[in-house]
Design a protein around this motif. Structure first.
Motif, PDB file in Angstrom:
ATOM      1  N   GLY A  51      70.778 -41.463-157.898  1.00  0.00           N
ATOM      2  CA  GLY A  51      70.546 -40.104-157.447  1.00  0.00           C
ATOM      3  C   GLY A  51      71.183 -39.894-156.083  1.00  0.00           C
ATOM      4  N   LYS A  52      71.066 -38.669-155.600  1.00  0.00           N
ATOM      5  CA  LYS A  52      71.559 -38.387-154.253  1.00  0.00           C
ATOM      6  C   LYS A  52      70.718 -39.155-153.255  1.00  0.00           C
ATOM      7  CE  LYS A  52      73.356 -33.825-155.238  1.00  0.00           C
ATOM      8  NZ  LYS A  52      73.298 -32.398-154.933  1.00  0.00           N
ATOM      9  N   GLY A  53      71.338 -39.548-152.174  1.00  0.00           N
ATOM     10  CA  GLY A  53      70.628 -40.332-151.181  1.00  0.00           C
ATOM     11  C   GLY A  53      71.158 -40.091-149.792  1.00  0.00           C
ATOM     12  N   VAL A  54      70.731 -40.931-148.894  1.00  0.00           N
ATOM     13  CA  VAL A  54      71.158 -40.858-147.501  1.00  0.00           C
ATOM     14  C   VAL A  54      71.531 -42.260-147.034  1.00  0.00           C
ATOM     15  CG1 VAL A  54      68.794 -41.058-146.620  1.00  0.00           C
ATOM     16  CG2 VAL A  54      70.537 -40.010-145.206  1.00  0.00           C
ATOM     17  N   THR A  55      72.611 -42.342-146.273  1.00  0.00           N
ATOM     18  CA  THR A  55      73.016 -43.612-145.676  1.00  0.00           C
ATOM     19  C   THR A  55      72.816 -43.533-144.173  1.00  0.00           C
ATOM     20  OG1 THR A  55      75.327 -42.918-145.500  1.00  0.00           O
ATOM     21  CG2 THR A  55      74.710 -44.144-147.471  1.00  0.00           C
ATOM     22  N   LEU A  56      72.427 -44.646-143.593  1.00  0.00           N
ATOM     23  CA  LEU A  56      72.131 -44.701-142.163  1.00  0.00           C
ATOM     24  C   LEU A  56      72.805 -45.908-141.523  1.00  0.00           C
ATOM     25  CD1 LEU A  56      68.284 -44.150-142.532  1.00  0.00           C
ATOM     26  CD2 LEU A  56      69.930 -42.445-141.749  1.00  0.00           C
ATOM     27  N   SER A  57      73.366 -45.680-140.340  1.00  0.00           N
ATOM     28  CA  SER A  57      73.917 -46.793-139.558  1.00  0.00           C
ATOM     29  C   SER A  57      72.754 -47.571-138.935  1.00  0.00           C
ATOM     30  CB  SER A  57      74.819 -46.243-138.447  1.00  0.00           C
ATOM     31  OG  SER A  57      74.029 -45.526-137.497  1.00  0.00           O
ATOM     32  N   LEU A  61      69.027 -45.979-138.232  1.00  0.00           N
ATOM     33  CA  LEU A  61      67.821 -46.577-138.797  1.00  0.00           C
ATOM     34  C   LEU A  61      66.816 -46.916-137.696  1.00  0.00           C
ATOM     35  CD1 LEU A  61      66.520 -47.486-141.473  1.00  0.00           C
ATOM     36  CD2 LEU A  61      67.418 -49.754-140.994  1.00  0.00           C
ATOM     37  N   LYS A  62      67.301 -47.400-136.561  1.00  0.00           N
ATOM     38  CA  LYS A  62      66.406 -47.700-135.438  1.00  0.00           C
ATOM     39  C   LYS A  62      65.743 -46.427-134.917  1.00  0.00           C
ATOM     40  CE  LYS A  62      68.931 -51.792-133.976  1.00  0.00           C
ATOM     41  NZ  LYS A  62      69.873 -52.356-132.992  1.00  0.00           N
ATOM     42  N   LYS A  63      66.502 -45.342-134.821  1.00  0.00           N
ATOM     43  CA  LYS A  63      65.926 -44.076-134.368  1.00  0.00           C
ATOM     44  C   LYS A  63      64.897 -43.561-135.362  1.00  0.00           C
ATOM     45  CE  LYS A  63      69.768 -42.657-131.486  1.00  0.00           C
ATOM     46  NZ  LYS A  63      70.877 -41.703-131.269  1.00  0.00           N
ATOM     47  N   LEU A  64      65.183 -43.698-136.652  1.00  0.00           N
ATOM     48  CA  LEU A  64      64.218 -43.297-137.670  1.00  0.00           C
ATOM     49  C   LEU A  64      62.951 -44.129-137.552  1.00  0.00           C
ATOM     50  CD1 LEU A  64      63.380 -41.678-140.159  1.00  0.00           C
ATOM     51  CD2 LEU A  64      64.607 -43.350-141.568  1.00  0.00           C
ATOM     52  N   ARG A  65      63.092 -45.429-137.356  1.00  0.00           N
ATOM     53  CA  ARG A  65      61.931 -46.308-137.159  1.00  0.00           C
ATOM     54  C   ARG A  65      61.087 -45.842-135.978  1.00  0.00           C
ATOM     55  NH1 ARG A  65      63.517 -51.542-134.507  1.00  0.00           N
ATOM     56  NH2 ARG A  65      63.681 -50.008-132.853  1.00  0.00           N
ATOM     57  N   ASP A  66      61.749 -45.504-134.871  1.00  0.00           N
ATOM     58  CA  ASP A  66      61.024 -45.048-133.686  1.00  0.00           C
ATOM     59  C   ASP A  66      60.285 -43.745-133.954  1.00  0.00           C
ATOM     60  OD1 ASP A  66      62.005 -47.282-132.385  1.00  0.00           O
ATOM     61  OD2 ASP A  66      63.603 -46.173-131.336  1.00  0.00           O
ATOM     62  N   ILE A  67      60.921 -42.830-134.670  1.00  0.00           N
ATOM     63  CA  ILE A  67      60.279 -41.555-135.015  1.00  0.00           C
ATOM     64  C   ILE A  67      59.047 -41.811-135.874  1.00  0.00           C
ATOM     65  CG2 ILE A  67      60.548 -39.439-136.374  1.00  0.00           C
ATOM     66  CD1 ILE A  67      63.520 -39.452-135.437  1.00  0.00           C
TER      67      ILE A  67
END
Length: 73
Positions: A51-57, A61-67
């Protein structure tokens, strides 16, 4: 449409599974022989369809973890 090549470098985890067997997964994937990125998307049981997805550098990913760590869940 051009072929999209991918290699799942590392399966990191399954978040959920649908009644039809598709799984929402976080993986480290190399797309078209490029540097691997973290990838979140739905996959069929054989990992042939996606399916459609999202890729993260790494930094994204670290910023997402912090959020997520700062959210009151």
């Amino acid at each position: 449409m051009a072929d999209i090549n991918f290699e799942i470098i590392k399966a990191l985890g399954i978040l959920s599974e649908s009644p039809k067997g598709w799984t929402k997964e976080l993986n480290l994937i190399s797309w078209n022989e490029r540097k691997p990125k973290y990838d979140l998307r739905d996959w069929d049981p054989e990992h042939e369809k996606m399916g459609k997805g999202v890729t993260l550098s790494d930094d994204e990913l670290k910023k997402l973890r912090d959020i997520l760590n700062n959210m009151d869940l």
